[in-house]
Scaffold this motif. Structure first.
Motif, PDB file in Angstrom:
ATOM      1  N   TYR A 217     150.824 -19.664  24.407  1.00  0.00           N
ATOM      2  CA  TYR A 217     152.278 -19.528  24.526  1.00  0.00           C
ATOM      3  C   TYR A 217     152.568 -18.733  25.795  1.00  0.00           C
ATOM      4  CZ  TYR A 217     152.185 -20.820  19.579  1.00  0.00           C
ATOM      5  OH  TYR A 217     151.964 -21.466  18.390  1.00  0.00           O
ATOM      6  N   ASN A 218     153.396 -19.286  26.672  1.00  0.00           N
ATOM      7  CA  ASN A 218     153.664 -18.617  27.938  1.00  0.00           C
ATOM      8  C   ASN A 218     154.379 -17.283  27.770  1.00  0.00           C
ATOM      9  OD1 ASN A 218     152.449 -20.641  29.415  1.00  0.00           O
ATOM     10  ND2 ASN A 218     154.347 -21.750  29.802  1.00  0.00           N
ATOM     11  N   ASP A 219     155.125 -17.128  26.672  1.00  0.00           N
ATOM     12  CA  ASP A 219     155.903 -15.901  26.491  1.00  0.00           C
ATOM     13  C   ASP A 219     155.155 -14.833  25.703  1.00  0.00           C
ATOM     14  OD1 ASP A 219     156.012 -17.378  24.122  1.00  0.00           O
ATOM     15  OD2 ASP A 219     157.940 -16.515  23.540  1.00  0.00           O
ATOM     16  N   MET A 220     153.945 -15.125  25.268  1.00  0.00           N
ATOM     17  CA  MET A 220     153.159 -14.136  24.519  1.00  0.00           C
ATOM     18  C   MET A 220     151.741 -14.095  25.069  1.00  0.00           C
ATOM     19  SD  MET A 220     154.298 -14.534  20.504  1.00  0.00           S
ATOM     20  CE  MET A 220     153.811 -16.272  20.338  1.00  0.00           C
ATOM     21  N   LEU A 221     151.195 -12.901  25.181  1.00  0.00           N
ATOM     22  CA  LEU A 221     149.784 -12.802  25.535  1.00  0.00           C
ATOM     23  C   LEU A 221     148.961 -12.579  24.267  1.00  0.00           C
ATOM     24  CD1 LEU A 221     148.861  -9.557  25.437  1.00  0.00           C
ATOM     25  CD2 LEU A 221     150.109  -9.489  27.580  1.00  0.00           C
ATOM     26  N   VAL A 222     147.662 -12.735  24.395  1.00  0.00           N
ATOM     27  CA  VAL A 222     146.745 -12.572  23.275  1.00  0.00           C
ATOM     28  C   VAL A 222     145.998 -11.262  23.448  1.00  0.00           C
ATOM     29  CG1 VAL A 222     144.723 -13.525  22.096  1.00  0.00           C
ATOM     30  CG2 VAL A 222     146.484 -15.060  22.994  1.00  0.00           C
ATOM     31  N   VAL A 223     145.847 -10.525  22.363  1.00  0.00           N
ATOM     32  CA  VAL A 223     145.095  -9.272  22.375  1.00  0.00           C
ATOM     33  C   VAL A 223     143.940  -9.399  21.399  1.00  0.00           C
ATOM     34  CG1 VAL A 223     145.165  -6.772  22.012  1.00  0.00           C
ATOM     35  CG2 VAL A 223     147.205  -7.976  22.868  1.00  0.00           C
ATOM     36  N   ASN A 224     142.757  -8.957  21.814  1.00  0.00           N
ATOM     37  CA  ASN A 224     141.630  -8.941  20.876  1.00  0.00           C
ATOM     38  C   ASN A 224     140.816  -7.668  21.045  1.00  0.00           C
ATOM     39  OD1 ASN A 224     140.526 -10.762  23.323  1.00  0.00           O
ATOM     40  ND2 ASN A 224     138.775  -9.746  22.368  1.00  0.00           N
ATOM     41  N   PHE A 225     140.081  -7.336  20.016  1.00  0.00           N
ATOM     42  CA  PHE A 225     139.270  -6.123  19.997  1.00  0.00           C
ATOM     43  C   PHE A 225     137.841  -6.431  20.436  1.00  0.00           C
ATOM     44  CE2 PHE A 225     142.796  -5.280  17.219  1.00  0.00           C
ATOM     45  CZ  PHE A 225     143.148  -3.983  17.552  1.00  0.00           C
ATOM     46  N   GLY A 226     137.202  -5.431  21.073  1.00  0.00           N
ATOM     47  CA  GLY A 226     135.858  -5.610  21.591  1.00  0.00           C
ATOM     48  C   GLY A 226     134.823  -4.750  20.879  1.00  0.00           C
ATOM     49  N   ASP A 227     133.627  -4.724  21.452  1.00  0.00           N
ATOM     50  CA  ASP A 227     132.474  -4.076  20.824  1.00  0.00           C
ATOM     51  C   ASP A 227     132.696  -2.590  20.526  1.00  0.00           C
ATOM     52  OD1 ASP A 227     131.249  -6.520  21.158  1.00  0.00           O
ATOM     53  OD2 ASP A 227     129.944  -5.871  22.801  1.00  0.00           O
ATOM     54  N   ALA A 228     133.392  -1.903  21.433  1.00  0.00           N
ATOM     55  CA  ALA A 228     133.572  -0.458  21.241  1.00  0.00           C
ATOM     56  C   ALA A 228     134.230  -0.162  19.898  1.00  0.00           C
ATOM     57  CB  ALA A 228     134.409   0.131  22.380  1.00  0.00           C
ATOM     58  N   PHE A 229     135.197  -0.975  19.526  1.00  0.00           N
ATOM     59  CA  PHE A 229     135.889  -0.713  18.274  1.00  0.00           C
ATOM     60  C   PHE A 229     135.047  -1.080  17.054  1.00  0.00           C
ATOM     61  CE2 PHE A 229     139.942   0.060  20.428  1.00  0.00           C
ATOM     62  CZ  PHE A 229     140.371   1.136  19.665  1.00  0.00           C
ATOM     63  N   GLU A 230     134.139  -2.018  17.191  1.00  0.00           N
ATOM     64  CA  GLU A 230     133.260  -2.281  16.052  1.00  0.00           C
ATOM     65  C   GLU A 230     132.336  -1.085  15.826  1.00  0.00           C
ATOM     66  OE1 GLU A 230     130.573  -5.774  13.969  1.00  0.00           O
ATOM     67  OE2 GLU A 230     131.801  -6.230  15.718  1.00  0.00           O
ATOM     68  N   TYR A 231     131.841  -0.505  16.917  1.00  0.00           N
ATOM     69  CA  TYR A 231     131.058   0.727  16.782  1.00  0.00           C
ATOM     70  C   TYR A 231     131.913   1.855  16.223  1.00  0.00           C
ATOM     71  CZ  TYR A 231     126.730  -0.568  19.287  1.00  0.00           C
ATOM     72  OH  TYR A 231     125.519  -1.107  19.655  1.00  0.00           O
ATOM     73  N   TRP A 232     133.070   2.095  16.841  1.00  0.00           N
ATOM     74  CA  TRP A 232     133.926   3.215  16.455  1.00  0.00           C
ATOM     75  C   TRP A 232     134.375   3.148  14.999  1.00  0.00           C
ATOM     76  CZ3 TRP A 232     137.339   3.047  21.468  1.00  0.00           C
ATOM     77  CH2 TRP A 232     136.798   3.939  22.414  1.00  0.00           C
ATOM     78  N   SER A 233     134.566   1.923  14.496  1.00  0.00           N
ATOM     79  CA  SER A 233     135.112   1.763  13.145  1.00  0.00           C
ATOM     80  C   SER A 233     134.043   1.430  12.106  1.00  0.00           C
ATOM     81  CB  SER A 233     136.179   0.667  13.146  1.00  0.00           C
ATOM     82  OG  SER A 233     135.593  -0.609  13.381  1.00  0.00           O
ATOM     83  N   LYS A 234     132.784   1.477  12.512  1.00  0.00           N
ATOM     84  CA  LYS A 234     131.671   1.131  11.608  1.00  0.00           C
ATOM     85  C   LYS A 234     131.865  -0.256  10.989  1.00  0.00           C
ATOM     86  CE  LYS A 234     131.763   5.091   9.177  1.00  0.00           C
ATOM     87  NZ  LYS A 234     131.323   6.208   8.298  1.00  0.00           N
ATOM     88  N   GLY A 235     132.364  -1.174  11.830  1.00  0.00           N
ATOM     89  CA  GLY A 235     132.533  -2.557  11.387  1.00  0.00           C
ATOM     90  C   GLY A 235     133.833  -2.851  10.670  1.00  0.00           C
ATOM     91  N   PHE A 236     134.681  -1.851  10.469  1.00  0.00           N
ATOM     92  CA  PHE A 236     135.998  -2.087   9.865  1.00  0.00           C
ATOM     93  C   PHE A 236     136.802  -3.030  10.752  1.00  0.00           C
ATOM     94  CE2 PHE A 236     140.514  -0.806   9.422  1.00  0.00           C
ATOM     95  CZ  PHE A 236     140.695  -1.069   8.070  1.00  0.00           C
ATOM     96  N   ILE A 237     136.709  -2.801  12.066  1.00  0.00           N
ATOM     97  CA  ILE A 237     137.257  -3.734  13.057  1.00  0.00           C
ATOM     98  C   ILE A 237     136.083  -4.539  13.604  1.00  0.00           C
ATOM     99  CG2 ILE A 237     138.396  -3.977  15.283  1.00  0.00           C
ATOM    100  CD1 ILE A 237     139.774  -1.329  14.801  1.00  0.00           C
TER     101      ILE A 237
END
Length: 319
Positions: A217-237
């Motif tokens: 969609y041209n009017d919306m960008l996509v956001v996703n989470f990366g490896d750091a957050f999987e480490y930081w959240s113990k896999g919750f993210i």
């Protein structure tokens, strides 16, 4: 929330709504759309510059080949993103713009004074947007509002990268053809700008091993989470696995694709130690098949973001 219908977060909503939606998105899909992000006009100019660069002759583009600092031109076949055991050539080219870049490190078209200042501003605006999202996320985790932003200081060294991507038109391909192999991103969060309704991005539901399209969609960008957050959240993210497949179209002319990504990374010296949040206090980090490949360090208590990035990128590029 499900992968078949990704959540939408509107930055014009009230703070409590955004915080609630952020928590839901990060703990379920790990991918979401962002509306009213304030970069619509800037992204169009950035796409125009990207197209002009990728239309240049190959020998001109190769004057700025990527270096081990992760800055420069990536030609077709130089990068293999997949974290699976299958090794395929990614059908794409890219230009990575690293943090603190100077005009003499850029191709002439990007180094022109007006364009240089614009790219610098676009990079900093993407960074500022990421800091706003990280502030909301800290509230979601019920930790200090600067918990994540203090680990992403602009003035400290990090692997933040603005990446321009071009997937050339392909004449002979099957529905199974892949333009960018399945992978998770290496940092904390990624902003992705898709262009002119050009499809192909897909996200993996790791619990069912099912791929779902991420509609552009041209009017919306996509956001996703990366490896750091999987480490930081113990896999919750989960560090969401995604790929770029070929769209189902009849002609090669219509399957050319452009996109822009801003990869936000923690400062290199930041430990990937779990967040002191009651949401994950008693959680055990049990790695699934992807995490065992991509997040293969045995002790996140001693792993820095810079070390993790270097481990991942060493498996990605041929210099």
């Amino acid at each position: 929330m499900s992968f078949s219908s990704l959540p939408i977060i509107d930055l014009k909503d009230d703070e409590s709504t955004i915080v609630k939606l952020m928590l839901n998105a990060c703990s379920t899909t790990g991918f979401f759309y962002l509306r009213n992000h304030g970069l619509l006009d800037a992204q169009q100019r950035m796409f125009t510059l990207a197209k002009e660069f990728f239309r240049l002759p190959l020998n001109v583009k190769e004057e700025h080949l990527i270096t081990k600092d992760n800055h420069g031109y990536v030609r077709r076949g130089q990068e293999n993103l997949t974290t699976s055991t299958a090794k395929l050539i990614d059908e794409k080219e890219a230009f990575n713009i690293a943090k603190y870049f100077q005009s003499d490190q850029l191709p002439t078209i990007f180094a022109q004074p007006d364009n240089y200042q614009f790219i610098l501003q676009f990079q900093q605006d993407c960074y500022a947007l990421c800091m706003a999202l990280l502030t909301y996320l800290a509230q979601s985790f019920q930790v200090d509002s600067d918990y994540f932003t203090s680990r992403h200081k602009w003035e400290e060294k990090s692997a933040d990268t603005l990446r321009l991507l071009h997937y050339p038109a392909v004449q002979n391909y099957s529905d199974a053809s892949i333009r960018a192999g399945e992978h998770s991103d290496y940092g904390s969060i990624t902003l992705l700008f898709q262009h002119l309704n050009q499809s192909g991005l897909e996200v993996l539901d790791r619990s069912t091993n099912t791929w779902y399209p991420v509609e552009p969609y041209n009017d919306m960008l996509v956001v996703n989470f990366g490896d750091a957050f999987e480490y930081w959240s113990k896999g919750f993210i989960k560090s969401t696995v995604h790929r770029v497949a070929m769209p189902i179209l009849d002609t090669a002319k219509e399957n050319e694709r452009f996109s822009i990504a801003y990869f936000c990374h923690p400062n290199d010296s930041t430990l990937l130690t779990p967040v002191p949040s009651k949401l994950i206090l008693n959680r055990t980090f049990e790695k699934d098949a992807h995490a065992k490949l991509a997040l293969d360090h045995e002790n996140e208590e001693t792993l820095t973001a810079g070390e993790h990035f270097q481990r991942r990128i060493n498996k990605t590029y041929t210099y």
